[in-house]
Design an enzyme around this catalytic site. Structure first.
Site, PDB file in Angstrom:
ATOM      1  N   CYS A   2      76.545  22.637  72.460  1.00  0.00           N
ATOM      2  CA  CYS A   2      77.823  23.355  72.340  1.00  0.00           C
ATOM      3  C   CYS A   2      78.947  22.412  71.947  1.00  0.00           C
ATOM      4  O   CYS A   2      78.916  21.222  72.256  1.00  0.00           O
ATOM      5  CB  CYS A   2      78.180  23.981  73.684  1.00  0.00           C
ATOM      6  SG  CYS A   2      76.899  25.044  74.319  1.00  0.00           S
ATOM      7  N   GLY A 101      77.229  22.661  78.657  1.00  0.00           N
ATOM      8  CA  GLY A 101      76.432  22.154  79.775  1.00  0.00           C
ATOM      9  C   GLY A 101      75.739  23.293  80.495  1.00  0.00           C
ATOM     10  O   GLY A 101      75.568  24.380  79.941  1.00  0.00           O
ATOM     11  N   GLU A 482      57.388   8.997  63.835  1.00  0.00           N
ATOM     12  CA  GLU A 482      58.747   9.296  63.392  1.00  0.00           C
ATOM     13  C   GLU A 482      58.736  10.104  62.084  1.00  0.00           C
ATOM     14  O   GLU A 482      59.484  11.072  61.932  1.00  0.00           O
ATOM     15  CB  GLU A 482      59.540   7.985  63.240  1.00  0.00           C
ATOM     16  CG  GLU A 482      60.935   8.113  62.657  1.00  0.00           C
ATOM     17  CD  GLU A 482      61.861   9.074  63.412  1.00  0.00           C
ATOM     18  OE1 GLU A 482      61.529   9.510  64.517  1.00  0.00           O
ATOM     19  OE2 GLU A 482      62.920   9.405  62.850  1.00  0.00           O
ATOM     20  N   GLU A 489      61.005  18.678  61.931  1.00  0.00           N
ATOM     21  CA  GLU A 489      62.289  19.238  62.343  1.00  0.00           C
ATOM     22  C   GLU A 489      63.085  19.854  61.208  1.00  0.00           C
ATOM     23  O   GLU A 489      63.831  20.798  61.442  1.00  0.00           O
ATOM     24  CB  GLU A 489      63.130  18.226  63.144  1.00  0.00           C
ATOM     25  CG  GLU A 489      63.598  17.012  62.408  1.00  0.00           C
ATOM     26  CD  GLU A 489      64.447  16.095  63.303  1.00  0.00           C
ATOM     27  OE1 GLU A 489      64.300  14.867  63.176  1.00  0.00           O
ATOM     28  OE2 GLU A 489      65.248  16.582  64.097  1.00  0.00           O
TER      29      GLU A 489
HETATM   30  C1  F6R Z   1      65.527  13.664  65.700  1.00  0.00           C
HETATM   31  C2  F6R Z   1      66.623  13.375  66.611  1.00  0.00           C
HETATM   32  C3  F6R Z   1      66.388  13.524  68.075  1.00  0.00           C
HETATM   33  C4  F6R Z   1      67.208  12.478  68.849  1.00  0.00           C
HETATM   34  C5  F6R Z   1      67.095  12.726  70.356  1.00  0.00           C
HETATM   35  C6  F6R Z   1      67.838  11.681  71.147  1.00  0.00           C
HETATM   36  O1  F6R Z   1      65.891  13.424  64.383  1.00  0.00           O
HETATM   37  O2  F6R Z   1      67.698  13.061  66.201  1.00  0.00           O
HETATM   38  O3  F6R Z   1      65.035  13.431  68.390  1.00  0.00           O
HETATM   39  O4  F6R Z   1      66.739  11.205  68.523  1.00  0.00           O
HETATM   40  O5  F6R Z   1      67.614  13.994  70.666  1.00  0.00           O
HETATM   41  O6  F6R Z   1      69.196  11.654  70.831  1.00  0.00           O
HETATM   42  P1  F6R Z   1      70.091  10.405  71.147  1.00  0.00           P
HETATM   43  O7  F6R Z   1      69.600   9.266  70.321  1.00  0.00           O
HETATM   44  O8  F6R Z   1      71.481  10.825  70.790  1.00  0.00           O
HETATM   45  O9  F6R Z   1      69.921  10.113  72.609  1.00  0.00           O
END
Ligand code: F6R
Length: 609
Positions: A2, A101, A482, A489
């Site tokens: 959000c 949240g 990866e 995605e």
């Molecule tokens: C995939 C992607 C997510 C983030 C994950 C963690 O492309 O971006 O898998 O890597 O949600 O997010 P952060 O790095 O912001 O903790």
């Protein structure tokens, strides 16, 4: 996740709220809404779908007023729908709330309020907040919000308005990010800085357990108990252009092309001018503390977790310290063995991921030292960790992470080398060799970006398929994970990544005529083994696209198509081999006509567990 915006000033708030919400679109959302205090009282417009839907509603029936709140919703409690969208209100329609949240005890509160006669129209936890505030209100909105917050458990950021006090906007932060923008005769709230950057560069970053009361002429910061706080304003020195598309069709493509710069900026002055040492003044660990590290836990989610898998190999090889890598949502529930001699490294682009933050807190509770690798200065993760290595990738807007991931790899290379030079676990000559290879990465990535035609063609081919596989050994396996995540995605094609040697233990049954298999073979020491696995796939009809280091021609004979990656030090291949996989995901998504930057069901910053 959000997004929240809020405005109080002398201008018409509707366009400011809409512009702010557009800047937060990157966080991912499925509906949007605004509440504005108008001459006819507090009025709300909200709609399921993209902001354009809300915008067209507002063109037909504008909301005129100089104070308002806006929201983009990423559904948690209740499906995406007009009625579940924020802002929410109470039965008197005098109070309005936007929320990011989760309120964990909302069912208990809902039952209590229902018994008192409150009627609910949505399935959301947020609606309960507006009713609770209305129920507690006795002429002071700040007091009512404080009392309501004491009754709520969970993690949240709030923006609250009431028709009874049209000159005050109340904001609360408890574990979900919120910033306050300070202007002249006008003030703002936002989930992130881009939402308000067009109007002001002066910002207060709220900490957990703090709230702000905004009027046109000022901002008061206080704790949730009402104790006033004085804080320096933070001046934002980057501009919106950095966060715009700069001529690229999508943020994701722009961010892929920004990687050479992100590599250079992340290395920055962290390598001594003579190229012999890594310098990390931001890591405050003494040599004695480093020598006392018995084990390392790397904890992160999604793409950042995949960077952590490479981090494990790098630290183990360079520093010879045992490393475990964990998915953050699993870590604290598996009762990990954390001692004061454990170094916990949390990796998070946003620095706000709820699971990663919870893991960090658990590690600190157990007495471990925590090092954060994050892209956001001032984020929760950065503020709570003992040491922080900032990845200077710049704002990452596309939901699919690219330059943040590769900058995390660079941070791991630097930190691994830093440990090795402190522990003397590698010779100075070896460290110099890795540093020299590291410095070449930006221009090697430039070269790879110039070779995107082969990838584009291959993307058209796999865009026709419903399922495919990635295989690799060692660090190639971590990169395969990866590459597979990136493709899933944004292209929505089912794909799985396998350790190449593991296929024959079950998954080989899925290989049939024509199924695409992307084989990474950049780990020279494992090349022969990987080629054997590729042959197993070919023998069952798989069509293999190979990724090889230049000069490894034998791979070309084993696969259907080959894409070569420049040679680098064996520890660093991931920083190059992932680039064609990012491009492959991008062009496949494009070929399928998907919304590349805002894939379905996903959010950029995941601030719920
Ligand atoms: C995939 C992607 C997510 C983030 C994950 C963690 O492309 O971006 O898998 O890597 O949600 O997010 P952060 O790095 O912001 O903790």
């Amino acid at each position: 996740m959000c997004g929240i915006v809020g405005y109080i000033g002398n201008r018409n708030s509707q366009p400011i709220l809409l512009e702010g919400l557009k800047k937060l679109e990157y966080r991912g959302y499925d509906s949007a809404g605004v509440a504005v205090f108008t001459e006819q009282g507090l009025k709300i417009q909200k709609a399921k779908g993209r902001l354009a839907v809300l915008e067209s509603q507002l063109v037909a029936a504008p909301l005129d007023g100089t104070i308002g709140i806006g929201h983009t919703r990423w559904a948690t409690h209740g499906k995406p729908s007009d009625v579940n969208s924020h802002p929410h209100t109470d039965n008197s329609m005098k109070f309005s709330v936007v929320h990011n949240g989760i309120i964990e005890n909302y069912m208990t509160l809902k039952e209590e309020l229902t018994a008192k006669g409150h009627r609910f129209v949505s399935e959301t936890d947020t609606e309960v907040i507006s009713h609770l505030i209305a129920d507690l209100y006795q002429g002071d909105i700040v007091r009512a919000v404080q009392q309501a917050v004491q009754r709520m458990t969970g993690a949240f950021a709030l923006g609250v308005l009431t028709e009874y006090e049209p000159d005050r906007l109340v904001a609360v932060r408890l574990a979900s990010p919120l910033i306050i923008g300070v202007g002249e005769g006008e003030n703002f709230i936002g989930s992130d800085i881009p939402a308000i950057l067009e109007y002001t560069r002066q910002v207060y970053i709220l900490n957990d357990g703090e709230m702000a009361v905004l009027t046109r002429d000022g901002v008061e910061l206080m704790t949730l108990e009402g104790n006033f706080i004085s804080r320096e304003l933070f001046h934002v020195d980057w501009d919106l252009i950095t966060a715009e598309k700069a001529g690229f069709d999508h943020f994701m493509l722009k961010e892929i092309y920004e990687q050479p710069k992100a590599y250079k900026d992340t290395m920055g002055s962290r390598i001594s001018p003579d190229g012999t040492r890594v310098v990390l003044p931001e890591v405050g660990m003494s040599a004695e503390t480093i020598r006392g590290i018995r084990n390392v836990h790397i904890v992160a989610c999604g793409t950042a977790y995949h960077a952590g898998l490479i981090g494990k190999s790098v630290i183990e090889k360079l520093a010879r310290i045992p490393v475990e890598t964990d998915v953050a949502s699993e870590y604290r529930y598996r009762a990990p063995i954390i001692t004061p001699e454990t170094l916990v490294i949390v990796v998070s682009q946003s620095g706000e991921t709820a699971d990663t933050l919870a893991a960090l807190r658990e590690a600190k509770r157990c007495g471990a030292r925590v090092l954060a690798i994050t892209n956001v200065v001032g984020s929760s993760v950065a503020r709570e960790a003992d040491d922080v290595i900032v990845t200077w990738a710049g704002p990452e807007i596309a939901v699919a992470s690219t330059k943040a991931y590769t900058s995390q790899l660079v941070a791991f290379y630097l930190f691994g080398l830093y440990l090795a030079q402190t522990l003397e676990s590698q010779t100075t000559e070896y460290i110099r060799e890795v540093i020299a290879a590291l410095r070449l990465l930006p221009e090697q990535v430039e070269y790879l970006l110039g070779q995107s035609e082969t990838v584009k063609e291959y993307a058209k081919h796999i865009a026709q398929h419903q399922s495919l596989f990635f295989i690799g050994r060692g660090m190639d396996y971590a990169v395969a994970l990866e590459g597979s995540l990136k493709l899933k995605e944004i292209s929505y094609i089912h794909s799985e990544a396998y350790a190449a040697g593991e296929l024959k233990h079950g998954t080989l049954a899925l290989i049939e005529e024509g199924i695409p298999v992307i084989a990474l073979a950049t780990q020279e020491a494992l090349l022969e083994k990987t080629i054997s696995n590729i042959k197993e796939v070919k023998a069952r009809g798989g069509r293999v696209f190979g990724l090889a280091l230049s000069g490894n021609e034998e791979l070309g004979k084993a696969v259907d198509e080959v894409y070569t990656v420049p040679r680098t030090h064996p520890l660093l291949t991931a920083a190059l081999s992932v680039v064609p996989l990012q491009l492959l995901a991008y062009y496949t998504s494009l070929a399928r006509g998907n919304d590349v930057d805002k894939p379905r069901n996903l959010a950029k910053s995941v601030t719920v567990e």
